[in-house]
Design a protein around this motif. Structure first.
Motif, mmCIF file in Angstrom:
data_model
loop_
_atom_site.group_PDB
_atom_site.id
_atom_site.type_symbol
_atom_site.label_atom_id
_atom_site.label_comp_id
_atom_site.label_asym_id
_atom_site.label_seq_id
_atom_site.Cartn_x
_atom_site.Cartn_y
_atom_site.Cartn_z
ATOM 1 N N GLU A 2 0.830 -1.207 0.000
ATOM 2 C CA GLU A 2 0.000 0.000 0.000
ATOM 3 C C GLU A 2 0.865 1.257 0.000
ATOM 4 N N GLN A 3 1.886 1.259 0.834
ATOM 5 C CA GLN A 3 2.798 2.408 0.869
ATOM 6 C C GLN A 3 3.540 2.548 -0.461
ATOM 7 N N TRP A 4 3.932 1.430 -1.024
ATOM 8 C CA TRP A 4 4.655 1.455 -2.298
ATOM 9 C C TRP A 4 3.784 2.004 -3.422
ATOM 10 N N GLN A 5 2.495 1.694 -3.403
ATOM 11 C CA GLN A 5 1.599 2.198 -4.443
ATOM 12 C C GLN A 5 1.554 3.719 -4.427
ATOM 13 N N ARG A 6 1.548 4.320 -3.226
ATOM 14 C CA ARG A 6 1.559 5.783 -3.126
ATOM 15 C C ARG A 6 2.897 6.338 -3.615
ATOM 16 N N THR A 7 3.968 5.640 -3.297
ATOM 17 C CA THR A 7 5.278 6.071 -3.763
ATOM 18 C C THR A 7 5.373 5.969 -5.279
ATOM 19 N N MET A 8 4.815 4.897 -5.845
ATOM 20 C CA MET A 8 4.843 4.734 -7.294
ATOM 21 C C MET A 8 4.009 5.797 -8.002
ATOM 22 N N LEU A 9 2.909 6.233 -7.366
ATOM 23 C CA LEU A 9 2.126 7.315 -7.951
ATOM 24 C C LEU A 9 3.001 8.554 -8.114
ATOM 25 N N ALA A 10 3.760 8.891 -7.066
ATOM 26 C CA ALA A 10 4.637 10.058 -7.149
ATOM 27 C C ALA A 10 5.704 9.866 -8.219
ATOM 28 N N LEU A 11 6.308 8.678 -8.250
ATOM 29 C CA LEU A 11 7.364 8.425 -9.225
ATOM 30 C C LEU A 11 6.815 8.449 -10.641
ATOM 31 N N GLN A 12 5.637 7.894 -10.835
ATOM 32 C CA GLN A 12 5.073 7.864 -12.183
ATOM 33 C C GLN A 12 4.605 9.248 -12.639
ATOM 34 N N MET A 13 4.159 10.085 -11.696
ATOM 35 C CA MET A 13 3.854 11.464 -12.065
ATOM 36 C C MET A 13 5.120 12.171 -12.545
ATOM 37 N N LEU A 14 6.215 11.914 -11.853
ATOM 38 C CA LEU A 14 7.491 12.494 -12.250
ATOM 39 C C LEU A 14 7.898 12.019 -13.646
ATOM 40 N N LEU A 15 7.802 10.719 -13.883
ATOM 41 C CA LEU A 15 8.192 10.169 -15.183
ATOM 42 C C LEU A 15 7.260 10.619 -16.298
ATOM 43 N N ARG A 16 5.996 10.767 -15.964
ATOM 44 C CA ARG A 16 5.040 11.237 -16.975
ATOM 45 C C ARG A 16 5.397 12.641 -17.443
ATOM 46 N N VAL A 17 5.671 13.534 -16.492
ATOM 47 C CA VAL A 17 6.041 14.902 -16.858
ATOM 48 C C VAL A 17 7.370 14.899 -17.620
ATOM 49 N N ALA A 18 8.323 14.081 -17.165
ATOM 50 C CA ALA A 18 9.618 14.015 -17.835
ATOM 51 C C ALA A 18 9.491 13.501 -19.262
ATOM 52 N N SER A 19 8.577 12.563 -19.483
ATOM 53 C CA SER A 19 8.416 11.991 -20.822
ATOM 54 C C SER A 19 7.786 12.972 -21.800
ATOM 55 N N GLU A 20 7.172 14.025 -21.282
ATOM 56 C CA GLU A 20 6.502 14.992 -22.149
ATOM 57 C C GLU A 20 7.350 16.231 -22.385
ATOM 58 N N THR A 21 8.622 16.160 -22.014
ATOM 59 C CA THR A 21 9.541 17.257 -22.292
ATOM 60 C C THR A 21 10.378 16.920 -23.514
ATOM 61 N N SER A 22 11.180 17.872 -23.919
ATOM 62 C CA SER A 22 12.040 17.660 -25.087
ATOM 63 C C SER A 22 13.426 17.183 -24.694
ATOM 64 N N HIS A 23 13.606 16.769 -23.461
ATOM 65 C CA HIS A 23 14.916 16.315 -23.009
ATOM 66 C C HIS A 23 15.271 14.989 -23.675
ATOM 67 N N ARG A 24 16.573 14.718 -23.777
ATOM 68 C CA ARG A 24 17.024 13.505 -24.467
ATOM 69 C C ARG A 24 16.609 12.233 -23.732
ATOM 70 N N ASP A 25 16.307 12.317 -22.424
ATOM 71 C CA ASP A 25 15.907 11.140 -21.663
ATOM 72 C C ASP A 25 14.392 10.930 -21.626
ATOM 73 N N ALA A 26 13.642 11.722 -22.398
ATOM 74 C CA ALA A 26 12.179 11.656 -22.332
ATOM 75 C C ALA A 26 11.656 10.278 -22.736
ATOM 76 N N ALA A 27 12.183 9.714 -23.816
ATOM 77 C CA ALA A 27 11.706 8.412 -24.288
ATOM 78 C C ALA A 27 12.010 7.315 -23.271
ATOM 79 N N GLU A 28 13.191 7.368 -22.676
ATOM 80 C CA GLU A 28 13.561 6.365 -21.678
ATOM 81 C C GLU A 28 12.681 6.508 -20.429
#
Length: 529
Positions: A200-226
């Motif tokens: 349960e705690q991990w699911q909340r942590t993953m929500l935060a991490l996935q929000m971070l990755l989602r925003v990162a994937s929508e930028t023009s940075h070279r690591d967006a696709a990864e």
């Protein structure tokens, strides 16, 4: 730069024009059916969460603002003002800069952004999903705890079939098969109990991490696709959501949630360099956006210029937390300052204003002033010393402890600017003046000192170290000018506060008697040097 700066590209990412297909489909469906996006809750994080990135990435030997200075300058309240509509990621980056400064890079990325309001609004909107995060993840990424996989992890897909098989065997062949059914149910339930809270705690942590990755994937940075690829690897298969209750059955009878937890821990471990770099980059980006929005709403600010370690200029400075603050100017050249003024005139506010502007210059590259030339030096404060029942300290002992810390800092690798308000008020007048003169004389040889005191004799005792400045009010406006307070108001305030003429008269008699001995000593100038 942080400990993990080598893996992080701190350049501000732009927003990609072409978003990921799944995200685009979701936005299209929301537009077609007029479904509003869920507004972020802006979870109220405590300071211990906001401080984790700075604590985990702090470089040994690098100066950080100590807790006493943080409290004296009300930097917690200032941080809260800067952090409005900012996720935990941006809050941690702002906190890190306030504590440690940003060095030569302070304000560099802000200068072009603050003059582009449309760009600020677009990037603020792009960062909005980050504010759904209700967990800080710096601990996960920068101080991960190793997770050992049980031997059955990832192999429980067959348990439901074994369970059905054992039940069928018990019904069709032998009741002894119920033992196998019980053993399988015990295995399932015991592991749900054992890992349920972690999952349960991990699911909340993953929500935060996935929000971070989602925003990162929508930028023009070279690591967006990864970042997008890792985000997909952390996502459970959405097919189970199509059938009501299917995900719960999978969790209870196949430990799907527990298996996903172990799978995600391995994904995170395998991609730590990318995740660390992504967090630092996005956190700094959001912090820059927050600062740009703050400056757009700030009527008075300037970009700070660097000065020598013994010079300081703050013209027309104000305090950002005071809505109707009066501007004051402070200029030092080669020496510190002894500041006097009547009770309630604003000496403490002046010191806090100067201190916060110096912190802002180190952290962000700007000051709340018309012009600013300041040294890149650490700030140390001693303004709110109190007695402590828990530590068994009287007020004077607490003041002595803090003074020894300032002297140790002046002798250490990070001498800086010392801001002191009402030094040694916890003992009698004679010993207060004696101890203050001695400590300030030594401290001012090694640091730039700003000190205020009602003990006016200190001005002449320390004139070889500190320039005397007086805060006064002229035509309704505050001014800071050379000199020492000539007309005190402590006794007059007795009458204004209702103490009566007798109390005021007797206080005046005592004052007149003491005045000739202590307020204006004729030969004090040569006592210390």
């Amino acid at each position: 730069m942080s400990t993990y700066g080598a893996v992080a590209s701190r350049s501000r990412p732009g927003v990609k024009k072409g978003f990921m297909p799944f995200a685009s489909a979701v936005r299209l469906l929301r537009a077609l059916f007029d479904i509003p996006a869920r507004e972020p809750a802006d979870y109220p994080f405590v300071e211990s969460d906001q401080a984790r990135l700075q604590q985990l990435c702090h470089e040994p030997g690098r100066h950080a603002v100590d807790d006493a200075t943080w409290s004296d300058l009300m930097l917690g309240q200032y941080h809260a003002v800067l952090s409005q509509e900012v996720s935990i990621f941006g809050q941690q980056a702002l906190y890190q800069r306030l504590r440690e400064g940003a060095g030569a890079d302070a304000g560099r990325s802000l200068r072009s952004l603050v003059d582009a309001p449309a760009q600020i609004d677009a990037q603020h909107l792009a960062c909005k999903p980050l504010r759904h995060a209700d967990q800080e993840i710096a601990t996960l990424l920068f101080a991960p705890e190793p997770t050992s996989l049980p031997i059955w992890a990832g192999k429980t897909w067959c348990v439901p079939f074994l369970l059905l098989g054992s039940m069928a065997a018990a019904i069709l062949w032998s009741p002894l098969a119920w033992l196998g059914t019980g053993a399988l149910l015990f295995f399932l339930m015991s592991n749900q109990v054992r890992y349920g809270q972690q999952v349960e705690q991990w699911q909340r942590t993953m929500l935060a991490l996935q929000m971070l990755l989602r925003v990162a994937s929508e930028t023009s940075h070279r690591d967006a696709a990864e970042a997008a690829r890792v985000n997909r690897a952390l996502t459970r298969a959405p097919a189970s959501l199509l059938v009501p209750g299917l995900r719960s059955y999978q969790d209870w009878f196949a430990l799907t949630n527990v298996n996903h937890y172990f799978h995600c821990t391995q994904v995170v471990q395998a991609h730590l360099p990318l995740l660390r770099a992504t967090m630092l980059r996005i956190a700094d980006w959001e912090a820059d956006i927050a600062l740009a929005r703050h400056l757009r709403a700030t009527p008075r600010f300037c970009w700070a210029e660097r000065a020598s370690h013994t010079a300081l200029t703050l013209r027309g400075m104000v305090h950002p937390l005071l809505p109707a603050a009066q501007a004051l100017s402070l200029e030092l050249a080669g020496k510190g300052a002894f500041i006097s003024g009547q009770n309630g005139i604003g000496k403490s506010t002046l010191l806090r204003t100067a201190g916060l502007n110096l912190i802002a210059a180190r952290a962000f590259g700007f000051c709340y002033a018309e012009t600013a030339r300041v040294p890149d030096l650490p700030i140390y404060c001693s303004m709110q010393n109190d007695d402590s029942l828990l530590r068994g300290e009287s007020l004077y002992i607490a003041e002595l402890r803090r003074a020894s810390e300032l002297l140790a800092a002046a002798d250490g690798p990070h001498p800086g600017i010392c801001i002191i308000d009402e030094i040694f008020r916890g003992t009698n007048h004679l010993e207060s003046v004696s101890a203050a003169a001695s400590v300030l004389d030594v401290l001012a040889q090694r640091s730039l000192v700003l000190v205020s005191s009602h003990n006016l004799v200190l001005a002449s005792l320390l004139q070889h170290r500190l320039d005397p400045l007086c805060v006064s009010r002229e035509d309704g406006a505050l001014t800071l000018s050379p000199g020492v307070l000539a007309h005190t108001n402590g006794i007059r305030l007795l009458a204004e506060r209702g103490f009566g003429p007798a109390v005021q008269s007797n206080a005046g008699k005592v004052f007149d008697w003491l005045n000739g001995y202590l307020a204006h000593p004729a030969d004090s100038a040569g006592v210390l040097g």
